[in-house]
Write a protein that holds these residues in place. Sequence first.
Motif, PDB file in Angstrom:
ATOM      1  N   ASN A 322       0.837  -1.213   0.000  1.00 44.77           N
ATOM      2  CA  ASN A 322       0.000   0.000   0.000  1.00 44.77           C
ATOM      3  C   ASN A 322       0.864   1.253   0.000  1.00 44.77           C
ATOM      4  O   ASN A 322       0.578   2.216  -0.718  1.00 44.77           O
ATOM      5  CB  ASN A 322      -0.908   0.036   1.238  1.00 44.77           C
ATOM      6  N   ALA A 323       1.939   1.232   0.830  1.00 45.78           N
ATOM      7  CA  ALA A 323       2.810   2.414   0.932  1.00 45.78           C
ATOM      8  C   ALA A 323       3.395   2.725  -0.457  1.00 45.78           C
ATOM      9  O   ALA A 323       3.455   3.885  -0.874  1.00 45.78           O
ATOM     10  CB  ALA A 323       3.914   2.155   1.943  1.00 45.78           C
ATOM     11  N   PHE A 326       0.525   4.013  -2.867  1.00 43.59           N
ATOM     12  CA  PHE A 326      -0.043   5.343  -2.628  1.00 43.59           C
ATOM     13  C   PHE A 326       1.030   6.420  -2.414  1.00 43.59           C
ATOM     14  O   PHE A 326       0.798   7.393  -1.711  1.00 43.59           O
ATOM     15  CB  PHE A 326      -1.017   5.293  -1.441  1.00 43.59           C
ATOM     16  N   VAL A 365       0.292   9.890  -0.429  1.00 40.54           N
ATOM     17  CA  VAL A 365      -0.851  10.807  -0.576  1.00 40.54           C
ATOM     18  C   VAL A 365      -1.626  11.015   0.728  1.00 40.54           C
ATOM     19  O   VAL A 365      -2.382  11.962   0.868  1.00 40.54           O
ATOM     20  CB  VAL A 365      -1.840  10.300  -1.652  1.00 40.54           C
ATOM     21  N   GLY A 366      -1.453  10.108   1.683  1.00 35.78           N
ATOM     22  CA  GLY A 366      -2.166  10.242   2.963  1.00 35.78           C
ATOM     23  C   GLY A 366      -3.631   9.836   2.859  1.00 35.78           C
ATOM     24  O   GLY A 366      -4.138   9.521   1.773  1.00 35.78           O
ATOM     25  N   ILE A 367      -4.308   9.850   4.021  1.00 37.60           N
ATOM     26  CA  ILE A 367      -5.711   9.398   4.078  1.00 37.60           C
ATOM     27  C   ILE A 367      -6.517  10.486   4.796  1.00 37.60           C
ATOM     28  O   ILE A 367      -6.115  10.944   5.869  1.00 37.60           O
ATOM     29  CB  ILE A 367      -5.822   8.069   4.867  1.00 37.60           C
ATOM     30  N   TYR A 380     -13.266  -1.492   1.824  1.00 37.56           N
ATOM     31  CA  TYR A 380     -13.253  -0.033   1.942  1.00 37.56           C
ATOM     32  C   TYR A 380     -12.055   0.545   1.215  1.00 37.56           C
ATOM     33  O   TYR A 380     -10.916   0.152   1.458  1.00 37.56           O
ATOM     34  CB  TYR A 380     -13.228   0.394   3.421  1.00 37.56           C
ATOM     35  N   ARG A 381     -12.330   1.473   0.294  1.00 40.80           N
ATOM     36  CA  ARG A 381     -11.253   2.167  -0.399  1.00 40.80           C
ATOM     37  C   ARG A 381     -11.560   3.650  -0.332  1.00 40.80           C
ATOM     38  O   ARG A 381     -12.712   4.047  -0.539  1.00 40.80           O
ATOM     39  CB  ARG A 381     -11.172   1.693  -1.841  1.00 40.80           C
ATOM     40  N   VAL A 382     -10.550   4.448  -0.049  1.00 38.05           N
ATOM     41  CA  VAL A 382     -10.799   5.874   0.149  1.00 38.05           C
ATOM     42  C   VAL A 382     -11.328   6.498  -1.128  1.00 38.05           C
ATOM     43  O   VAL A 382     -12.359   7.138  -1.152  1.00 38.05           O
ATOM     44  CB  VAL A 382      -9.502   6.585   0.603  1.00 38.05           C
ATOM     45  N   ASP A 383     -10.590   6.278  -2.180  1.00 41.04           N
ATOM     46  CA  ASP A 383     -10.981   6.894  -3.442  1.00 41.04           C
ATOM     47  C   ASP A 383     -10.753   5.834  -4.502  1.00 41.04           C
ATOM     48  O   ASP A 383      -9.606   5.521  -4.836  1.00 41.04           O
ATOM     49  CB  ASP A 383     -10.082   8.140  -3.660  1.00 41.04           C
ATOM     50  N   GLY A 390      -6.765  -2.082  -6.405  1.00 39.23           N
ATOM     51  CA  GLY A 390      -6.826  -2.879  -5.157  1.00 39.23           C
ATOM     52  C   GLY A 390      -8.229  -3.383  -4.888  1.00 39.23           C
ATOM     53  O   GLY A 390      -9.218  -2.898  -5.458  1.00 39.23           O
ATOM     54  N   GLY A 392      -9.448  -3.675  -1.673  1.00 40.79           N
ATOM     55  CA  GLY A 392      -9.979  -3.147  -0.401  1.00 40.79           C
ATOM     56  C   GLY A 392     -10.050  -4.223   0.664  1.00 40.79           C
ATOM     57  O   GLY A 392     -10.717  -4.042   1.687  1.00 40.79           O
ATOM     58  N   GLY A 394      -7.026  -6.033   1.652  1.00 40.70           N
ATOM     59  CA  GLY A 394      -5.697  -6.239   2.238  1.00 40.70           C
ATOM     60  C   GLY A 394      -5.618  -5.848   3.712  1.00 40.70           C
ATOM     61  O   GLY A 394      -5.136  -6.620   4.549  1.00 40.70           O
ATOM     62  N   SER A 396      -8.054  -5.439   5.797  1.00 43.98           N
ATOM     63  CA  SER A 396      -8.972  -6.264   6.586  1.00 43.98           C
ATOM     64  C   SER A 396      -8.296  -7.582   6.965  1.00 43.98           C
ATOM     65  O   SER A 396      -8.365  -8.041   8.112  1.00 43.98           O
ATOM     66  CB  SER A 396     -10.221  -6.506   5.734  1.00 43.98           C
ATOM     67  N   SER A 419       1.425   8.531   5.463  1.00 40.76           N
ATOM     68  CA  SER A 419       0.707   7.717   6.465  1.00 40.76           C
ATOM     69  C   SER A 419       1.703   6.847   7.217  1.00 40.76           C
ATOM     70  O   SER A 419       2.763   6.499   6.679  1.00 40.76           O
ATOM     71  CB  SER A 419      -0.284   6.771   5.784  1.00 40.76           C
TER      72      SER A 419
HETATM   73  P1  ADP Z   1      -6.451  -2.065  -1.359  1.00 41.06           P
HETATM   74  O1  ADP Z   1      -6.372  -3.388  -2.000  1.00 41.06           O
HETATM   75  O2  ADP Z   1      -7.441  -1.141  -2.015  1.00 41.06           O
HETATM   76  O3  ADP Z   1      -5.128  -1.428  -1.139  1.00 41.06           O
HETATM   77  P2  ADP Z   1      -6.513  -2.166   1.497  1.00 41.06           P
HETATM   78  O4  ADP Z   1      -7.484  -2.823   2.437  1.00 41.06           O
HETATM   79  O5  ADP Z   1      -5.100  -2.576   1.596  1.00 41.06           O
HETATM   80  O6  ADP Z   1      -7.095  -2.365   0.069  1.00 41.06           O
HETATM   81  O7  ADP Z   1      -6.593  -0.600   1.729  1.00 41.06           O
HETATM   82  C1  ADP Z   1      -7.855   0.021   1.826  1.00 41.06           C
HETATM   83  C2  ADP Z   1      -7.766   1.466   1.417  1.00 41.06           C
HETATM   84  O8  ADP Z   1      -7.039   2.215   2.391  1.00 41.06           O
HETATM   85  C3  ADP Z   1      -7.016   1.706   0.120  1.00 41.06           C
HETATM   86  O9  ADP Z   1      -7.857   1.543  -0.989  1.00 41.06           O
HETATM   87  C4  ADP Z   1      -6.589   3.154   0.289  1.00 41.06           C
HETATM   88  O10 ADP Z   1      -7.659   4.020  -0.056  1.00 41.06           O
HETATM   89  C5  ADP Z   1      -6.316   3.266   1.773  1.00 41.06           C
HETATM   90  N1  ADP Z   1      -4.885   3.100   2.076  1.00 41.06           N
HETATM   91  C6  ADP Z   1      -4.294   1.988   2.577  1.00 41.06           C
HETATM   92  N2  ADP Z   1      -2.971   2.202   2.768  1.00 41.06           N
HETATM   93  C7  ADP Z   1      -2.708   3.463   2.380  1.00 41.06           C
HETATM   94  C8  ADP Z   1      -1.537   4.281   2.356  1.00 41.06           C
HETATM   95  N3  ADP Z   1      -0.347   3.826   2.752  1.00 41.06           N
HETATM   96  N4  ADP Z   1      -1.663   5.539   1.913  1.00 41.06           N
HETATM   97  C9  ADP Z   1      -2.855   6.023   1.516  1.00 41.06           C
HETATM   98  N5  ADP Z   1      -4.009   5.319   1.528  1.00 41.06           N
HETATM   99  C10 ADP Z   1      -3.941   4.055   1.950  1.00 41.06           C
END
Ligand code: ADP
Length: 428
Positions: A322-323, A326, A365-367, A380-383, A390, A392, A394, A396, A419
């Motif tokens: 994820n790091a 994003f 990019v941060g959350i 759950y995905r932020v945007d 992804g 959403g 991972g 979990s 983050s």
């Molecule tokens: P995904 O497969 O979408 O990465 P995750 O469960 O790992 O699913 O993460 C869920 C959501 O959390 C991501 O879609 C993203 O919006 C946010 N997220 C997770 N890690 C980061 C990060 N390091 N920086 C920014 N946003 C993050």
Amino acid sequence: MDSLPYFLLLLLVVSLTTLVWVVFRYRALRSQLRKYERILRQSASGDTPLLALPSNVKRLEELSTIVKSMVTSLSTQLSSVDSNRARLAAMLDQMTDGVLIASEEGRIQFANPAAEKLFGRGLVERSVPEVLRNHQLIQAWQRCQELDEMQVETAEIKGRRHFLQLIAIPDQHAPGGSLLVVQDLTRIRRLETIRRDFISNLSHELRTPLASLRALTETLQDGALADPDAAPRFISRIATEVDALAQMAQELLDLSRIESGQVSLERKPVAPKKLLVSAAERMRLQAERAGLSLQVDCPPNLPNVSADEPRIEQVLVNLIHNAVKFSHPGGEVLLSADIVTDSFTPWETEAVEGAVRFAVHDSGVGIPADDVPRIFERFYRVDKSRAGGGTGLGLSISRHLVESHGGQIWAESREGEGSTFYFTLQNA
Ligand code: ADP
């Protein structure tokens, strides 16, 4: 005629003797009866066992025997009533459903501990409306009283976010009274909502890749297959979509296995640095390709943690993945570990002091603050537009793996500034 005075004298003597005998017997009988009465009185007040009844009084012998057998059968019945009552009281104490008994006037006469947990202490003598404090439930109780029929009603208690089900039953032993059984359905409702959300999320998640697979195959069927430039592009996009679907299926399977406790952990003492270094090595190529620096900063003297190595490595790989995903090129990803010194995480869940805290920091990019508490939910995905394909799932999966180790996981983030994801593991 001479014998008449003798006869009269004899009659007088006999009469007098009889009288004396009658008086004597009467007094003896009276004293026995008094004794009898005294013992019965003492027994009634519980001072003397009734078995002390005199049995030598003629004519009363039979009565004594009858009274004694009555007393024996009564005390057997009483002790059976006592043990039944004790059993019933223990059952009511242990019941998870609240039980209230209300009089005809609607005053609570009995409340078990579960009812006190739901409505607070000191319920006896309060009125039913005052205790239930919900007009749907109160109406159900009133209907039960008016119609003398069982009523069932479910209501949400606003403010407390509780779902309660009331079963109001007419009290057969006290006309006008009622027996109220209150069940807390909050947990069941929450699970139902989670299940509903899960199914709707899943179908939503499947719709997008399936629609694009259909569009791609239709385009190929419509002639693109014969186009030597377009065909390989379409086929590689199909392969990407199929990979994404396969990954989602695998992650869902992992999640359901972990959630249902089918994954047994093989925990061994392991050095925190070893976990960080091997996860970093697995992700190094991917980070370099994304133009990011990947560093490990771990003091050498940290205690070993008790962990299932491949599972915790999976958590670290998820977080690093994820790091990387994003962060913008030129950014950095830093892995570190230290000892927990404060006993509370930012979410006020208790972390064990002395446990090891792992951190995956990025300058990405941060959350947004509102999303931070929700990112560990399934799907759950932020945007979605920036999620980079992804699922959403991972985070979990990571949360379940950490929690099954007895640790906690949380995130701190500022939008636009990066983050940091933390998780704790107990010492070996
Ligand atoms: P995904 O497969 O979408 O990465 P995750 O469960 O790992 O699913 O993460 C869920 C959501 O959390 C991501 O879609 C993203 O919006 C946010 N997220 C997770 N890690 C980061 C990060 N390091 N920086 C920014 N946003 C993050």
